[in-house]
Design a protein around this motif. Sequence first.
Motif, PDB file in Angstrom:
ATOM      1  N   ASP A  39     -88.110  14.003  -6.816  1.00  0.00           N
ATOM      2  CA  ASP A  39     -88.449  12.585  -7.090  1.00  0.00           C
ATOM      3  C   ASP A  39     -90.112  12.554  -6.944  1.00  0.00           C
ATOM      4  O   ASP A  39     -90.709  13.243  -6.043  1.00  0.00           O
ATOM      5  CB  ASP A  39     -88.055  11.840  -5.965  1.00  0.00           C
ATOM      6  CG  ASP A  39     -88.296  10.284  -6.493  1.00  0.00           C
ATOM      7  OD1 ASP A  39     -89.282   9.374  -5.960  1.00  0.00           O
ATOM      8  OD2 ASP A  39     -87.522   9.468  -7.183  1.00  0.00           O
ATOM      9  N   GLU A  40     -90.745  11.718  -7.847  1.00  0.00           N
ATOM     10  CA  GLU A  40     -92.119  11.820  -7.885  1.00  0.00           C
ATOM     11  C   GLU A  40     -92.872  11.133  -6.287  1.00  0.00           C
ATOM     12  O   GLU A  40     -93.804  11.595  -6.172  1.00  0.00           O
ATOM     13  CB  GLU A  40     -92.631  10.751  -8.908  1.00  0.00           C
ATOM     14  CG  GLU A  40     -94.212  10.872  -9.378  1.00  0.00           C
ATOM     15  CD  GLU A  40     -94.676  12.421  -9.836  1.00  0.00           C
ATOM     16  OE1 GLU A  40     -95.673  12.456  -9.597  1.00  0.00           O
ATOM     17  OE2 GLU A  40     -93.575  12.853 -10.433  1.00  0.00           O
ATOM     18  N   THR A  41     -91.889  10.417  -5.654  1.00  0.00           N
ATOM     19  CA  THR A  41     -92.566  10.077  -4.516  1.00  0.00           C
ATOM     20  C   THR A  41     -92.620  10.941  -3.528  1.00  0.00           C
ATOM     21  O   THR A  41     -93.235  10.927  -2.350  1.00  0.00           O
ATOM     22  CB  THR A  41     -91.620   8.912  -3.852  1.00  0.00           C
ATOM     23  OG1 THR A  41     -90.131   9.480  -3.683  1.00  0.00           O
ATOM     24  CG2 THR A  41     -91.077   7.691  -4.663  1.00  0.00           C
ATOM     25  N   GLN A  42     -91.961  12.357  -3.671  1.00  0.00           N
ATOM     26  CA  GLN A  42     -92.155  13.410  -2.752  1.00  0.00           C
ATOM     27  C   GLN A  42     -93.538  14.306  -3.258  1.00  0.00           C
ATOM     28  O   GLN A  42     -93.414  15.250  -2.413  1.00  0.00           O
ATOM     29  CB  GLN A  42     -90.833  14.084  -2.760  1.00  0.00           C
ATOM     30  CG  GLN A  42     -89.602  13.314  -2.120  1.00  0.00           C
ATOM     31  CD  GLN A  42     -89.702  13.183  -0.868  1.00  0.00           C
ATOM     32  OE1 GLN A  42     -89.952  14.088  -0.030  1.00  0.00           O
ATOM     33  NE2 GLN A  42     -89.409  11.873  -0.544  1.00  0.00           N
ATOM     34  N   ARG A  43     -94.044  13.820  -4.219  1.00  0.00           N
ATOM     35  CA  ARG A  43     -95.094  14.745  -4.661  1.00  0.00           C
ATOM     36  C   ARG A  43     -96.096  15.404  -3.490  1.00  0.00           C
ATOM     37  O   ARG A  43     -96.367  16.796  -3.636  1.00  0.00           O
ATOM     38  CB  ARG A  43     -96.023  14.191  -5.743  1.00  0.00           C
ATOM     39  CG  ARG A  43     -97.032  15.051  -6.286  1.00  0.00           C
ATOM     40  CD  ARG A  43     -97.975  14.380  -7.444  1.00  0.00           C
ATOM     41  NE  ARG A  43     -97.076  14.430  -8.710  1.00  0.00           N
ATOM     42  CZ  ARG A  43     -96.708  15.290  -9.112  1.00  0.00           C
ATOM     43  NH1 ARG A  43     -97.488  16.360  -8.988  1.00  0.00           N
ATOM     44  NH2 ARG A  43     -96.156  15.165 -10.464  1.00  0.00           N
ATOM     45  N   GLU A  44     -96.585  14.483  -2.583  1.00  0.00           N
ATOM     46  CA  GLU A  44     -97.511  15.268  -1.571  1.00  0.00           C
ATOM     47  C   GLU A  44     -96.772  16.194  -0.717  1.00  0.00           C
ATOM     48  O   GLU A  44     -97.668  17.079  -0.644  1.00  0.00           O
ATOM     49  CB  GLU A  44     -97.828  13.769  -0.755  1.00  0.00           C
ATOM     50  CG  GLU A  44     -99.222  14.144   0.085  1.00  0.00           C
ATOM     51  CD  GLU A  44     -99.596  12.963   0.645  1.00  0.00           C
ATOM     52  OE1 GLU A  44    -100.211  13.240   1.979  1.00  0.00           O
ATOM     53  OE2 GLU A  44     -99.631  11.837   0.255  1.00  0.00           O
ATOM     54  N   HIS A  45     -95.617  15.933  -0.573  1.00  0.00           N
ATOM     55  CA  HIS A  45     -94.872  16.647   0.378  1.00  0.00           C
ATOM     56  C   HIS A  45     -94.634  18.025  -0.088  1.00  0.00           C
ATOM     57  O   HIS A  45     -94.764  19.072   0.314  1.00  0.00           O
ATOM     58  CB  HIS A  45     -93.590  16.096   1.030  1.00  0.00           C
ATOM     59  CG  HIS A  45     -93.827  14.836   2.007  1.00  0.00           C
ATOM     60  ND1 HIS A  45     -94.210  14.851   3.299  1.00  0.00           N
ATOM     61  CD2 HIS A  45     -93.732  13.483   1.677  1.00  0.00           C
ATOM     62  CE1 HIS A  45     -94.323  13.641   3.626  1.00  0.00           C
ATOM     63  NE2 HIS A  45     -93.961  12.882   2.708  1.00  0.00           N
ATOM     64  N   VAL A  46     -94.199  17.935  -1.361  1.00  0.00           N
ATOM     65  CA  VAL A  46     -93.856  19.106  -2.096  1.00  0.00           C
ATOM     66  C   VAL A  46     -95.292  20.007  -2.439  1.00  0.00           C
ATOM     67  O   VAL A  46     -95.202  21.158  -2.351  1.00  0.00           O
ATOM     68  CB  VAL A  46     -93.245  18.688  -3.382  1.00  0.00           C
ATOM     69  CG1 VAL A  46     -93.153  19.896  -4.414  1.00  0.00           C
ATOM     70  CG2 VAL A  46     -92.001  18.122  -3.373  1.00  0.00           C
ATOM     71  N   LEU A  47     -96.376  19.422  -2.604  1.00  0.00           N
ATOM     72  CA  LEU A  47     -97.566  20.157  -2.950  1.00  0.00           C
ATOM     73  C   LEU A  47     -97.926  20.645  -1.812  1.00  0.00           C
ATOM     74  O   LEU A  47     -98.446  21.815  -1.660  1.00  0.00           O
ATOM     75  CB  LEU A  47     -98.638  19.289  -3.511  1.00  0.00           C
ATOM     76  CG  LEU A  47     -98.394  18.787  -4.957  1.00  0.00           C
ATOM     77  CD1 LEU A  47     -99.507  17.944  -5.393  1.00  0.00           C
ATOM     78  CD2 LEU A  47     -98.340  19.878  -5.868  1.00  0.00           C
ATOM     79  N   ARG A  48     -97.828  20.248  -0.494  1.00  0.00           N
ATOM     80  CA  ARG A  48     -98.157  20.589   0.845  1.00  0.00           C
ATOM     81  C   ARG A  48     -97.209  22.010   0.981  1.00  0.00           C
ATOM     82  O   ARG A  48     -97.470  22.767   1.544  1.00  0.00           O
ATOM     83  CB  ARG A  48     -98.044  19.591   2.142  1.00  0.00           C
ATOM     84  CG  ARG A  48     -99.206  18.843   1.911  1.00  0.00           C
ATOM     85  CD  ARG A  48     -99.055  17.683   3.051  1.00  0.00           C
ATOM     86  NE  ARG A  48    -100.143  16.711   3.129  1.00  0.00           N
ATOM     87  CZ  ARG A  48    -100.118  15.688   3.665  1.00  0.00           C
ATOM     88  NH1 ARG A  48     -99.254  15.310   4.611  1.00  0.00           N
ATOM     89  NH2 ARG A  48    -101.348  14.946   3.654  1.00  0.00           N
ATOM     90  N   ALA A  50     -95.605  23.747  -0.990  1.00  0.00           N
ATOM     91  CA  ALA A  50     -95.833  24.832  -2.022  1.00  0.00           C
ATOM     92  C   ALA A  50     -97.160  25.684  -1.625  1.00  0.00           C
ATOM     93  O   ALA A  50     -97.107  26.904  -1.583  1.00  0.00           O
ATOM     94  CB  ALA A  50     -96.204  24.321  -3.355  1.00  0.00           C
ATOM     95  N   THR A  51     -98.088  24.979  -1.075  1.00  0.00           N
ATOM     96  CA  THR A  51     -99.368  25.444  -0.451  1.00  0.00           C
ATOM     97  C   THR A  51     -98.828  26.355   0.651  1.00  0.00           C
ATOM     98  O   THR A  51     -99.576  27.359   0.905  1.00  0.00           O
ATOM     99  CB  THR A  51    -100.482  24.445  -0.319  1.00  0.00           C
ATOM    100  OG1 THR A  51    -100.796  23.600  -1.440  1.00  0.00           O
ATOM    101  CG2 THR A  51    -101.729  25.208   0.083  1.00  0.00           C
ATOM    102  N   ALA A  52     -98.183  25.944   1.531  1.00  0.00           N
ATOM    103  CA  ALA A  52     -97.797  26.456   2.670  1.00  0.00           C
ATOM    104  C   ALA A  52     -97.000  27.631   2.657  1.00  0.00           C
ATOM    105  O   ALA A  52     -96.917  28.375   3.704  1.00  0.00           O
ATOM    106  CB  ALA A  52     -97.277  25.527   3.891  1.00  0.00           C
ATOM    107  N   CYS A  53     -96.375  27.836   1.520  1.00  0.00           N
ATOM    108  CA  CYS A  53     -95.605  29.115   1.394  1.00  0.00           C
ATOM    109  C   CYS A  53     -96.240  30.259   1.642  1.00  0.00           C
ATOM    110  O   CYS A  53     -97.236  30.691   0.771  1.00  0.00           O
ATOM    111  CB  CYS A  53     -94.809  28.997   0.047  1.00  0.00           C
ATOM    112  SG  CYS A  53     -93.709  30.436  -0.231  1.00  0.00           S
ATOM    113  N   PRO A  54     -95.950  31.163   2.532  1.00  0.00           N
ATOM    114  CA  PRO A  54     -96.643  32.467   2.877  1.00  0.00           C
ATOM    115  C   PRO A  54     -96.525  33.452   1.732  1.00  0.00           C
ATOM    116  O   PRO A  54     -97.513  34.213   1.438  1.00  0.00           O
ATOM    117  CB  PRO A  54     -95.914  32.832   4.226  1.00  0.00           C
ATOM    118  CG  PRO A  54     -95.193  31.794   4.637  1.00  0.00           C
ATOM    119  CD  PRO A  54     -94.828  30.878   3.537  1.00  0.00           C
ATOM    120  N   VAL A  55     -95.627  33.469   0.855  1.00  0.00           N
ATOM    121  CA  VAL A  55     -95.430  34.262  -0.242  1.00  0.00           C
ATOM    122  C   VAL A  55     -95.442  33.455  -1.654  1.00  0.00           C
ATOM    123  O   VAL A  55     -95.396  34.318  -2.545  1.00  0.00           O
ATOM    124  CB  VAL A  55     -94.040  34.935  -0.131  1.00  0.00           C
ATOM    125  CG1 VAL A  55     -93.864  35.983   1.139  1.00  0.00           C
ATOM    126  CG2 VAL A  55     -92.843  34.120  -0.151  1.00  0.00           C
TER     127      VAL A  55
END
Length: 83
Positions: A39-48, A50-55
């Motif tokens: 859901d678009e309301t999760q965008r900020e959490h999803v981007l964080r 994705a950025t935090a994924c070590p691999v």
Amino acid sequence: MRLVVDLNRCQGYAQCAFLAPDVFAMHGEEALLYNPHADETQREHVLRAATACPVQAILVDDLGDTSVAAGEGAVREGLSGVR
């Protein structure tokens, strides 16, 4: 927004599940479950997440002309699928 996770690259660190629990969840110790059409309301959490994924296994696609790949922090045009 569409998500693609390279499950071959994913090592089960679960940073995504911690940062975006409404989108990502661990099944057992290593299997990742996720909603590919978050859901678009999760965008900020999803981007964080994705950025935090070590691999850098998470790709976030805006379903438009641009997408953001994990760890890059930059918008890339024409990117589709798993890197």
